[in-house]
Design a protein around this motif. Structure first.
Motif, PDB file in Angstrom:
ATOM      1  N   PRO A 175      32.943  69.671  32.234  1.00 27.69           N
ATOM      2  CA  PRO A 175      33.903  70.683  31.488  1.00 27.69           C
ATOM      3  C   PRO A 175      33.166  71.194  30.367  1.00 27.69           C
ATOM      4  CG  PRO A 175      34.810  68.574  31.692  1.00 27.69           C
ATOM      5  CD  PRO A 175      33.773  68.148  32.470  1.00 27.69           C
ATOM      6  N   THR A 176      33.370  72.633  30.104  1.00 30.16           N
ATOM      7  CA  THR A 176      32.298  73.324  29.135  1.00 30.16           C
ATOM      8  C   THR A 176      32.580  72.877  27.681  1.00 30.16           C
ATOM      9  OG1 THR A 176      34.050  75.050  28.986  1.00 30.16           O
ATOM     10  CG2 THR A 176      32.400  75.466  30.768  1.00 30.16           C
ATOM     11  N   PHE A 177      32.067  73.213  26.688  1.00 34.54           N
ATOM     12  CA  PHE A 177      32.214  72.997  25.269  1.00 34.54           C
ATOM     13  C   PHE A 177      33.449  73.431  25.120  1.00 34.54           C
ATOM     14  CE2 PHE A 177      31.776  73.499  20.846  1.00 34.54           C
ATOM     15  CZ  PHE A 177      31.505  72.339  20.538  1.00 34.54           C
ATOM     16  N   LYS A 178      33.666  74.716  25.429  1.00 29.65           N
ATOM     17  CA  LYS A 178      35.188  75.315  24.919  1.00 29.65           C
ATOM     18  C   LYS A 178      36.310  74.542  25.485  1.00 29.65           C
ATOM     19  CE  LYS A 178      37.460  79.849  25.119  1.00 29.65           C
ATOM     20  NZ  LYS A 178      37.586  81.259  25.585  1.00 29.65           N
ATOM     21  N   GLU A 179      36.259  74.028  26.669  1.00 32.60           N
ATOM     22  CA  GLU A 179      37.213  73.287  27.182  1.00 32.60           C
ATOM     23  C   GLU A 179      37.278  71.902  26.374  1.00 32.60           C
ATOM     24  OE1 GLU A 179      37.110  74.859  31.807  1.00 32.60           O
ATOM     25  OE2 GLU A 179      36.299  73.080  31.178  1.00 32.60           O
ATOM     26  N   THR A 238      27.494  78.067  10.613  1.00 34.76           N
ATOM     27  CA  THR A 238      27.457  78.828  11.945  1.00 34.76           C
ATOM     28  C   THR A 238      28.657  78.137  12.829  1.00 34.76           C
ATOM     29  OG1 THR A 238      24.665  78.446  11.727  1.00 34.76           O
ATOM     30  CG2 THR A 238      25.653  78.758  13.870  1.00 34.76           C
ATOM     31  N   GLU A 239      28.747  79.000  13.701  1.00 29.70           N
ATOM     32  CA  GLU A 239      30.027  78.839  14.623  1.00 29.70           C
ATOM     33  C   GLU A 239      29.391  77.619  15.679  1.00 29.70           C
ATOM     34  OE1 GLU A 239      33.504  78.744  16.469  1.00 29.70           O
ATOM     35  OE2 GLU A 239      33.078  79.824  14.536  1.00 29.70           O
ATOM     36  N   VAL A 240      30.201  76.602  15.754  1.00 28.28           N
ATOM     37  CA  VAL A 240      30.066  75.514  16.510  1.00 28.28           C
ATOM     38  C   VAL A 240      30.186  75.756  18.030  1.00 28.28           C
ATOM     39  CG1 VAL A 240      31.005  73.755  14.516  1.00 28.28           C
ATOM     40  CG2 VAL A 240      32.642  74.586  16.482  1.00 28.28           C
ATOM     41  N   ASN A 241      30.536  76.907  18.294  1.00 28.06           N
ATOM     42  CA  ASN A 241      30.657  77.413  19.992  1.00 28.06           C
ATOM     43  C   ASN A 241      29.519  77.634  20.150  1.00 28.06           C
ATOM     44  OD1 ASN A 241      33.331  76.333  20.342  1.00 28.06           O
ATOM     45  ND2 ASN A 241      34.154  78.430  19.705  1.00 28.06           N
ATOM     46  N   CYS A 242      28.408  78.242  19.269  1.00 25.65           N
ATOM     47  CA  CYS A 242      27.250  78.810  19.954  1.00 25.65           C
ATOM     48  C   CYS A 242      26.412  77.510  20.764  1.00 25.65           C
ATOM     49  CB  CYS A 242      26.292  79.087  18.770  1.00 25.65           C
ATOM     50  SG  CYS A 242      25.511  77.827  17.776  1.00 25.65           S
ATOM     51  N   GLY A 263      18.410  74.339   9.380  1.00 32.62           N
ATOM     52  CA  GLY A 263      18.275  72.870   9.396  1.00 32.62           C
ATOM     53  C   GLY A 263      19.585  72.201   9.383  1.00 32.62           C
ATOM     54  N   ASP A 264      20.764  72.786   9.245  1.00 30.67           N
ATOM     55  CA  ASP A 264      22.003  72.177   9.015  1.00 30.67           C
ATOM     56  C   ASP A 264      22.453  71.194  10.235  1.00 30.67           C
ATOM     57  OD1 ASP A 264      22.361  73.271   6.585  1.00 30.67           O
ATOM     58  OD2 ASP A 264      23.749  74.990   7.568  1.00 30.67           O
ATOM     59  N   ASN A 265      22.680  69.993  10.018  1.00 29.70           N
ATOM     60  CA  ASN A 265      23.295  69.034  10.966  1.00 29.70           C
ATOM     61  C   ASN A 265      24.309  69.348  11.787  1.00 29.70           C
ATOM     62  OD1 ASN A 265      22.230  66.666  12.367  1.00 29.70           O
ATOM     63  ND2 ASN A 265      23.533  65.160  11.056  1.00 29.70           N
ATOM     64  N   PRO A 266      24.291  69.412  13.340  1.00 27.05           N
ATOM     65  CA  PRO A 266      25.380  69.561  13.819  1.00 27.05           C
ATOM     66  C   PRO A 266      26.650  68.710  13.869  1.00 27.05           C
ATOM     67  CG  PRO A 266      23.308  69.980  15.485  1.00 27.05           C
ATOM     68  CD  PRO A 266      22.820  69.113  13.971  1.00 27.05           C
ATOM     69  N   THR A 267      27.784  69.075  14.242  1.00 25.65           N
ATOM     70  CA  THR A 267      28.853  68.122  14.057  1.00 25.65           C
ATOM     71  C   THR A 267      28.754  66.823  14.824  1.00 25.65           C
ATOM     72  OG1 THR A 267      30.138  69.433  15.470  1.00 25.65           O
ATOM     73  CG2 THR A 267      30.371  69.994  13.108  1.00 25.65           C
ATOM     74  N   ILE A 268      29.579  65.980  14.652  1.00 23.22           N
ATOM     75  CA  ILE A 268      29.523  64.695  15.702  1.00 23.22           C
ATOM     76  C   ILE A 268      30.003  65.183  17.208  1.00 23.22           C
ATOM     77  CG2 ILE A 268      30.572  62.483  15.944  1.00 23.22           C
ATOM     78  CD1 ILE A 268      30.963  62.144  12.999  1.00 23.22           C
ATOM     79  N   SER A 269      31.201  65.968  17.034  1.00 23.88           N
ATOM     80  CA  SER A 269      31.654  66.335  18.468  1.00 23.88           C
ATOM     81  C   SER A 269      30.527  67.308  18.992  1.00 23.88           C
ATOM     82  CB  SER A 269      32.697  67.196  18.051  1.00 23.88           C
ATOM     83  OG  SER A 269      33.641  66.597  17.316  1.00 23.88           O
ATOM     84  N   GLN A 270      29.574  68.034  18.493  1.00 20.50           N
ATOM     85  CA  GLN A 270      28.408  68.587  19.222  1.00 20.50           C
ATOM     86  C   GLN A 270      27.268  67.629  19.840  1.00 20.50           C
ATOM     87  OE1 GLN A 270      27.980  71.566  15.671  1.00 20.50           O
ATOM     88  NE2 GLN A 270      27.504  72.701  17.450  1.00 20.50           N
ATOM     89  N   TYR A 271      27.118  66.735  18.861  1.00 20.31           N
ATOM     90  CA  TYR A 271      26.390  65.724  19.329  1.00 20.31           C
ATOM     91  C   TYR A 271      26.734  64.830  20.486  1.00 20.31           C
ATOM     92  CZ  TYR A 271      22.536  65.484  15.543  1.00 20.31           C
ATOM     93  OH  TYR A 271      21.550  65.838  14.746  1.00 20.31           O
ATOM     94  N   TYR A 327      27.022  67.376  23.953  1.00 20.96           N
ATOM     95  CA  TYR A 327      25.775  67.752  24.525  1.00 20.96           C
ATOM     96  C   TYR A 327      25.089  66.318  25.275  1.00 20.96           C
ATOM     97  CZ  TYR A 327      26.526  72.273  23.337  1.00 20.96           C
ATOM     98  OH  TYR A 327      27.308  73.635  23.078  1.00 20.96           O
ATOM     99  N   VAL A 328      25.175  65.347  24.420  1.00 23.82           N
ATOM    100  CA  VAL A 328      24.548  64.160  25.127  1.00 23.82           C
ATOM    101  C   VAL A 328      25.370  63.515  26.342  1.00 23.82           C
ATOM    102  CG1 VAL A 328      24.312  61.472  24.595  1.00 23.82           C
ATOM    103  CG2 VAL A 328      23.609  63.051  22.702  1.00 23.82           C
ATOM    104  N   TYR A 329      26.656  63.914  26.202  1.00 24.90           N
ATOM    105  CA  TYR A 329      27.617  63.504  27.372  1.00 24.90           C
ATOM    106  C   TYR A 329      27.272  64.434  28.627  1.00 24.90           C
ATOM    107  CZ  TYR A 329      31.749  63.952  30.062  1.00 24.90           C
ATOM    108  OH  TYR A 329      32.526  64.386  31.131  1.00 24.90           O
ATOM    109  N   ALA A 330      26.964  65.710  28.278  1.00 22.75           N
ATOM    110  CA  ALA A 330      26.638  66.622  29.296  1.00 22.75           C
ATOM    111  C   ALA A 330      25.367  66.309  30.055  1.00 22.75           C
ATOM    112  CB  ALA A 330      26.740  68.079  28.783  1.00 22.75           C
TER     113      ALA A 330
END
Length: 798
Positions: free
Chosen positions: A214-218, A529-533, A542-550, A553-556
């Motif tokens: 599933p894509t990040f948007k989904e 920054t928009e998290v969908n990028c 240098g801003d830390n991505p959100t927990i969901s982004q980590y 993308y680790v899951y993918a």
């Protein structure tokens, strides 16, 4: 008096069965219509009180006694011995229950009896044709989303072959690397394993990214849908009441059936708590031995090799062990050479500063701290004895690991662990194909023969993208991910066969990837920054991505890697995560339309994407009730370390020490405030772990035994509770399913016996009618857990 039609004849079942000669009790004339006058009492000179008639009137109760050949009066009933089973129970203080004289034989539970214990095997039309109440149907919708994410990423148990073949030793030749002084054992022969053309085509598609993830948007849409469900007020009230019901139901069960559980436990010969397999699911490599063991080891090395060089500064100066522990850099600040080299001050500095600043990024400390500072001495101690990549090639850490962990576990036979190691973000010498962290660590394990059948490995991934960005090691978030996963994909491709046996041997022993969410993670953003990028576009100053982004993308990447390894008939990996207590005070930046904390974000991500379980389960207690309830319905594995969460008030440093090291101490916590026992009583799949033995002030050689012993002594846990905790640790571990058949008598192959679901994705079947001989969990306890979970599902889908 003549007995009329209204007379009753009462026969006590137990008394009649045990004493068949006893006559029934006759109750006549209880309506008070007898015309016979009551007789008074007369005084006698000798007896003072006598009756005027030798016999009592007909209104008195009569009990015929065959042994005395007479009639016993109601006044003499207290002289009859207590021979009934009810009276025996009253004398022993048992519950006022009347079980049958002979208990029926225990009937094994078959798969047909477990209709509601697991919904993963039900067809799709079941969910479409059943009528749900709207607020309860949503819980099943969340469980279906979780199952889909885990099956797509091959994190279910059926997707992993769970085979650990022994790699051939021939063809391994040590090659000395003059730069790192670490012998790299490379495979110099060509791999003769042949695959079909179809598999080769499929592998090329997988390498090109052809995995239906599933894509990040989904994922973001599903996340917000689940967030909307758990924030529903009606569902929250319903979940809170159900959790309270589960918490209050277990003590009632134990009150009624504790003796039957004890009776069933005693029927199992030679299988108690000490003879059952127990697995520590989250033991840290950086602190897998106690404080006194480390002190004894250091003193032994000082007596044996005091002139051993352990560090070389940038100007070429060598530092030996005797100089480190006996000679100070400044005469005015002499080092106290006492019996306790590793003190509480060092442990706090090591935990708060070293592990967060120097451990994960391999950089020279001389640019940050001066040589004459006490922190530099602490750094040398940590680098020399607690790291595998140092001037001595990790010799001391290998000896510590071999002496205090591997040998005791292999000798005990019943103790195993999943050892967690931090992934360190560095490149040694620019060659990512050979000198990356994966190859260096696997070569270290192979060189010192640290592979053990009693140990599986977990890879801990920390959220330190800002630190890497500031040091220039990465330019965007995609570079961060490439440091972790690119060497693994290169090792699987055909063009890098020289990396084969050693790295493959290490990868076959990896159970899971752990995403660590800690208090030290950067939180404040400089650029929104928009998290969908895409990850390659995430620079964000240098801003830390959100927990969901980590997590996503680790899951993918893990899903793609699992697909490749499954085609190659290799083991697959699961994903786990933890949660920080300070995240409850941080507002999540993942959603622009809803307000929620990072605490809820981390737990919900674990529910959707992680099959390995939830670490630091203490923090789940403060989650929304709906989220806690759905964790129970899904039977998601959870790991808790009560002793590790306790801060010793006697071991705190002074204010001067805190000012020098920059440490902010947490307030002390009490063991009884840890909610792990409440989770266990409610029926969660929870198990105990030692986690960090170095900070637990452990004084025994078996820390996992000490963990269970403390819990048993504080909560007075019987054998059934302890064995159930041990069984949870084994069934949710990453060890091979072939071993679980031997240890627990369970298999992934369907049988007609007891079936148990974990994580809403894995079905484990008993291989025989009664598996209590393998784990000593009474059947009545398993029946209670199954019936309780089935009742909750019936309530939801009714």
């Amino acid at each position: 008096m003549t007995q009329d039609s209204r007379s009753l004849s009462l026969v006590g079942y137990d008394s009649y069965k045990e004493s068949p000669s006893a006559s029934p009790i006759l109750l006549d004339g209880l309506d008070g219509n007898d015309d016979t006058p009551d007789q008074g009492l007369g005084f006698d000179s000798s007896l003072e009180i006598t009756s005027q008639q030798p016999e009592r009137n007909s209104r008195a109760f009569k009990l015929e006694d065959s042994s005395a050949d007479g009639i016993s009066h109601l006044d003499d009933l207290d002289m009859i011995p207590l021979t009934t089973k009810f009276d025996t129970q009253m004398k022993m203080g048992s519950p006022m229950a009347m079980p049958p004289e002979t208990l029926p034989p225990v009937k094994p539970i078959t798969a047909t009896d477990l209709v509601y214990s697991s919904l993963a095997h039900l067809p799709s039309y079941f969910f479409e044709q059943t009528h749900f109440r709207i607020e309860r149907k949503c819980l099943l919708e969340m469980c279906k989303l979780r199952r889909n994410y885990l099956i797509v990423s091959k994190q279910d148990a059926l997707s992993c072959f769970h085979l650990h073949p022994k790699l051939p030793e021939q063809g391994l030749k040590p090659v000395e690397d003059r730069l790192s002084r670490m012998p790299h054992l490379l495979n110099l022969r060509e791999d003769k394993t042949s695959t079909s053309a179809e598999n080769n085509d499929y592998k090329r598609e997988l390498y090109n990214g052809a995995v239906d993830v599933p894509t990040f948007k989904e994922f973001r849409q599903n996340f917000e849908r689940c967030l909307e469900i758990i924030r529903d007020k009606n569902l929250s009230r319903f979940s809170e009441k159900r959790l309270q019901y589960l918490l209050n139901k277990f003590p009632v069960f134990q009150y009624l059936h504790s003796k039957e559980e004890l009776k069933q436990s005693k029927k199992v010969p030679h299988k108690d708590f000490y003879n059952c397999r127990k697995i520590d699911l989250n033991l840290l490599l950086s602190s897998c031995f106690s404080q006194w063991q480390l002190n004894e080891f250091i003193w032994a090395k000082l007596r044996k090799e005091p002139n051993r060089i352990i560090y070389q500064t940038t100007d070429g100066k060598h530092i030996t062990l005797s100089q480190l522990f006996k000679v100070d850099f400044e005469e005015t600040n002499m080092f106290c050479n006492g019996l306790k080299i590793i003190n509480d001050s060092f442990l706090e500095w090591y935990k708060v500063i070293y592990l967060a600043k120097y451990h994960l990024i391999n950089s020279e400390p001389e640019t940050y701290i001066e040589l004459h500072d006490r922190q530099f001495r602490y750094y040398l101690i940590a680098k020399t004895f607690l790291e595998f990549d140092n001037y001595t090639n990790g010799e001391y850490l290998a000896e510590l690991l071999q002496e205090f962990l591997i040998k005791p576990q292999e000798s005990s036979k019943y103790q195993l662990c999943q050892l967690s190691v931090d992934f360190q973000f560095y490149l040694h010498y620019g060659d990512s194909n050979v000198d990356n962290w994966w190859m260096v660590f696997s070569n270290w394990l192979n060189h010192y023969n640290l592979f053990s059948d009693n140990i599986c490995w977990n890879i801990r991934i920390s959220r330190i993208y800002p630190k890497l960005y500031q040091t220039g090691k990465v330019k965007n978030f995609q570079d961060f991910l490439n440091l972790i996963f690119s060497p693994l994909f290169n090792a699987q491709s055909c063009s890098h066969k020289s990396l084969g046996p050693i790295l493959s041997k290490f990868l076959s022993r990896i159970a899971s990837f752990d995403l660590c969410i800690q208090d030290s993670d950067d939180y404040i953003w400089k650029q929104f920054t928009e998290v969908n990028c895409l990850p390659q576009n995430w620079t964000s100053n240098g801003d830390n991505p959100t927990i969901s982004q980590y997590m996503y993308y680790v899951y993918a990447n893990l899903a793609k890697l699992n697909h490749v390894r499954r085609v190659l008939h290799q083991t697959t990996f699961t994903l786990r995560s933890s949660c920080s207590p300070t995240s409850m005070n941080r507002t999540s930046q993942f959603s622009s339309t809803r307000n929620f904390t990072e605490h809820t974000e981390a737990i919900l991500n674990n529910f959707l994407l992680a099959s390995g379980g939830f670490l630091n389960a203490e923090n789940l207690w403060y989650a929304p009730p709906s989220l806690i309830y759905v964790f129970y319905l899904s039977q998601i594995p959870m790991v808790v370390a009560p002793l590790n969460s306790i801060a010793d008030p006697k071991g705190t440093t002074t204010l001067e020490d805190q000012a020098a090291t920059g440490i902010v101490l947490e307030p002390p916590k009490h063991y009884s405030k840890n909610p792990f026992m409440k989770f266990f009583e409610m029926g969660f799949k929870i198990s105990l772990s030692s986690e960090s033995i170095l900070y637990n002030h452990s004084y025994t050689r078996e820390p996992i035994i000490e963990e269970y012993s403390v819990a048993a002594s504080i909560y007075r846990l019987p054998s059934a509770d302890l064995c159930e905790l041990l069984r949870n640790s084994v069934i949710t571990s990453g060890f091979a399913s072939t071993l679980k058949v031997i240890w627990l008598g369970i298999s992934l192959t369907p049988h007609d016996y007891f079936m148990e679901n974990t994580g809403f994705v894995n079905n484990w079947y008993d291989c025989k009618p009664n598996t209590s001989l393998d784990h000593n969990v009474p059947i009545i306890r398993r029946q209670y857990r199954n019936s309780t979970l089935s009742g909750e599902w019936r309530l939801i889908i009714a």
